[in-house]
Design a protein around this motif. Structure first.
Motif, PDB file in Angstrom:
ATOM      1  N   ARG A 108       0.665  -1.306  -0.010  1.00 39.48           N
ATOM      2  CA  ARG A 108      -0.146  -0.130  -0.078  1.00 39.48           C
ATOM      3  C   ARG A 108       1.059   1.360  -0.111  1.00 39.48           C
ATOM      4  N   VAL A 109       2.092   1.088  -0.010  1.00 37.39           N
ATOM      5  CA  VAL A 109       2.927   2.338  -0.254  1.00 37.39           C
ATOM      6  C   VAL A 109       3.804   2.384  -1.545  1.00 37.39           C
ATOM      7  N   ASN A 110       4.348   3.520  -1.883  1.00 41.59           N
ATOM      8  CA  ASN A 110       5.020   3.494  -3.048  1.00 41.59           C
ATOM      9  C   ASN A 110       6.607   3.106  -2.993  1.00 41.59           C
ATOM     10  N   GLU A 124       2.100   0.161   7.385  1.00 39.16           N
ATOM     11  CA  GLU A 124       1.502   1.020   6.133  1.00 39.16           C
ATOM     12  C   GLU A 124       1.648   0.687   5.009  1.00 39.16           C
ATOM     13  N   PRO A 127      -1.111  -3.250   5.500  1.00 42.40           N
ATOM     14  CA  PRO A 127      -2.123  -3.034   6.490  1.00 42.40           C
ATOM     15  C   PRO A 127      -2.996  -4.023   6.772  1.00 42.40           C
TER      16      PRO A 127
ATOM     17  N   ARG B  58       5.668  12.448  -1.428  1.00 39.28           N
ATOM     18  CA  ARG B  58       4.376  12.786  -0.830  1.00 39.28           C
ATOM     19  C   ARG B  58       4.313  13.502   0.563  1.00 39.28           C
ATOM     20  N   GLN B  91      -8.497   2.047   6.451  1.00 38.94           N
ATOM     21  CA  GLN B  91      -7.404   1.379   6.083  1.00 38.94           C
ATOM     22  C   GLN B  91      -6.348   2.181   5.333  1.00 38.94           C
ATOM     23  N   GLY B  92      -5.018   1.818   6.076  1.00 34.38           N
ATOM     24  CA  GLY B  92      -3.837   2.569   5.353  1.00 34.38           C
ATOM     25  C   GLY B  92      -2.914   3.194   6.223  1.00 34.38           C
ATOM     26  N   THR B  93      -3.327   3.483   7.484  1.00 31.96           N
ATOM     27  CA  THR B  93      -2.241   3.519   8.419  1.00 31.96           C
ATOM     28  C   THR B  93      -2.431   2.984   9.617  1.00 31.96           C
ATOM     29  N   PRO B  94      -1.549   2.765  10.727  1.00 36.44           N
ATOM     30  CA  PRO B  94      -1.642   1.879  11.870  1.00 36.44           C
ATOM     31  C   PRO B  94      -2.828   2.574  12.798  1.00 36.44           C
ATOM     32  N   ASN B  97      -5.551  -0.195  12.281  1.00 34.09           N
ATOM     33  CA  ASN B  97      -5.198  -1.499  12.553  1.00 34.09           C
ATOM     34  C   ASN B  97      -5.254  -1.196  14.344  1.00 34.09           C
TER      35      ASN B  97
END
Lengths: 248, 306
Positions: A108-110, A124, A127, B58, B91-94, B97
């Motif tokens: 999910r990350v570049n 990250e 996940p 980013r 969804q995408g960072t802790p 979770n």
């Protein structure tokens, strides 16, 4: 008469409608330079969540030598991840694994950054609560898998598998140095998301899964911690691209 | 009186110009105009804070905290606005979770969202957990093509909603993506996916023609466009007759602003999407004129393909 007039007026005002006359649209980039300041009330609300999260996630578990990029059709992060999945599957089931495959958007990350890696980086990157599983499938199914990978413009695959993509189809598929045999059975490692037919890998649904009980993220974390104990860094071993796209 | 944005003002001026200002002055009072600003997000993916310093190109971008400040600022400078979300908040960072969506949903409630729809990642902690955490929301979740009647979400999601903003009657409905093959089945349970084209035609016709909405907005998590024939926002727009605006998500598409494509009747449908992770806030300013049916002095035909 007056009542009649009032009704007419009332009626005419009611028959008015709202016409969509004009629009303009310009989306706003939310960047560091945004001049809008901070929402301090919101930051205060988040603070206890942030402290709990950071207490767990800021632990440094290892290091990289270089930034590891996720790329299509193939890239350093793709290879590193798929090779770790391959090696852990092999020791978990104590059998040879021909190759490992991971769906691209399961990462999910570049990239993973150069330098220290925290537990948070790994959460990250991965996940999802995806388990490592092993499947035994025919060469026909491997061909279907490679065509699916081609239709997605390339997924992480481990050493042991290589192929070329022409017009969205896979060809020249090589498995452990030999041409693919449609009738041979191959043992492959993947995640339970794909094994259950995720990302349209529906051809896997017919096969029993040999479970390892390992979460793929945990496998990654364990590998990086193990390297760290030996003072080694996580890196792409420079074995080169495994998926190539033919020039049109 | 709050200041209208520059282009809107120019737009009205242009409309007056076409007609000749003198005619206006002599016969009519000022037209009854209302501006409604649509602000929208999609695929926030649990990005609470801006991307960290080691996140490459980013770094420093996005995040709900910064988004919230920008939204507040804009809302204080316009008369009427709607803040809408098009799914995959989670969804995408802790944070996800560890807290299963509790934090994200509470922050959205604090930001003053007016409505949202459901993305595929909303199911990632399972439909039971989602149903539980929807209780943290103070705004409606709208989905028209998922049937939740045999799931824990039963009664927690609206098929459509009508909201009144500054005298504009706004009909909002929502479209979700096919979950089979995308989301593990044990996570979405007995959710039934219905054809978004048919459902959108049915519900938008109801909202426009029976409920007499002035504006029909579709919140979509279908994706902006695909190379294959897979249903997308552009397909929904082309197959529609009664949708004015489609706000989308899923494909993480960064558009500079809304684009227009023709519906079945050759009229323009606006489609917009704002990337991901709060790196962009979608904005569409709409101007309405209250007048008799068939009569609209400041109406500018919205060109298609812009």
């Amino acid at each position: 008469m007056l009542t009649f007039l009032a009704l007419v007026l009332l009626g005419s005002s009611c028959s008015k409608v709202q016409h969509l006359a004009f629009y303009e649209s310009s989306n706003i980039v939310i960047s560091q330079d945004a001049i809008f300041g901070k929402d301090s009330a919101m930051l205060a609300f988040i603070e206890p969540f942030r402290m709990e999260m950071e207490a767990q996630m800021n632990e440094v578990i290892g290091h990289t030598t270089n930034e590891l990029l996720r790329k299509q059709p193939d890239g350093p992060l793709n290879r590193v991840v798929a090779d770790i999945i391959h090696d852990y599957a092999e020791s978990a089931v104590e059998k040879d694994i021909d190759f490992a495959v991971q769906n691209y958007f399961g990462l999910r990350v570049n990239s993973l950054p150069e330098g220290p890696l925290t537990l948070g980086h790994l959460y990250e990157l991965m996940p999802f609560e995806n388990y490592l599983v092993v499947l035994e499938v025919s060469g026909h199914v491997v061909q279907e898998l490679c065509d699916l990978i081609a239709s997605f413009d390339g997924w992480p695959i481990s050493h042991g598998l290589s192929f070329r993509i022409k017009n969205g189809n896979a060809h020249s598929i090589m498995i452990r140095g030999r041409e693919i045999d449609p009738n041979k059975t191959y043992r492959i490692a993947t995640n339970d998301y794909l094994a259950n037919g995720g990302d349209n890998a529906l051809f896997f649904r017919d096969y029993p899964q040999i479970s390892t009980g390992l979460l793929i993220r945990d496998v990654m974390i364990d590998h990086i911690r193990t390297l760290s104990l030996k003072n080694e860094y996580l890196m792409d071993l420079g074995r080169g691209n495994r998926i190539h796209i033919d020039a049109p | 009186m709050k200041r209208r944005s520059f282009l809107i003002t120019t737009g009205i001026a242009a409309a007056y110009g076409i007609l000749g200002g003198a005619e206006w002055g002599s016969f009519f009072s000022k037209p009854d105009l209302t501006q409604l600003t649509l602000l929208h997000t999609n695929d926030l993916h649990s990005r609470i804070h801006p991307f960290s310093e080691d996140a490459g190109e980013r770094a420093g971008l996005g995040g709900i905290t910064r988004l919230s400040a920008v939204v507040k600022n804009i809302r204080s400078s316009v008369d009427h606005s709607l803040l809408l979300d098009c799914g995959d908040v989670l969804q995408g960072t802790p944070y996800f979770n560890l807290f299963d969506g509790k934090l994200e949903f509470q922050l959205m409630s604090k930001m003053g969202y007016d409505a949202g729809t459901i993305g595929n990642h909303e199911f990632d902690a399972g439909i039971e957990m989602l149903a539980k955490n929807f209780d943290y929301l103070n705004f409606p979740i709208i989905s028209s093509n998922y049937d939740f009647s045999d799931t824990p979400l039963k009664g927690k999601v609206l098929p459509y909603q009508i909201q009144n903003k500054g005298g504009i009657k706004v009909g909002i409905f929502g479209l979700g993506i096919e979950l089979f093959g995308l989301v593990p089945e044990q996570l979405f349970g007995n959710t039934v996916y219905k054809d978004p084209i048919l459902v959108s035609q049915e519900v938008s016709t109801f909202l426009k023609n029976e409920a007499n909405c002035d504006l029909v907005i579709c919140l979509s998590h279908l994706g902006y466009e695909y190379e294959s024939s897979k249903v997308s926002d552009r397909v929904i727009a082309a197959e529609s007759e009664n949708i004015d605006v489609i706000l989308g998500g899923h494909t993480h598409t960064f558009l500079e602003g809304a684009v227009t494509i023709a519906n079945k009747k050759g009229e323009a449908v606006l489609i917009n999407q704002a990337g991901r992770s709060g790196k962009m806030l979608g904005r569409i300013d709409l101007l309405f004129e209250k007048n008799k049916k068939g009569k609209c002095v400041s109406c500018i035909n919205i060109p298609i393909g812009s």
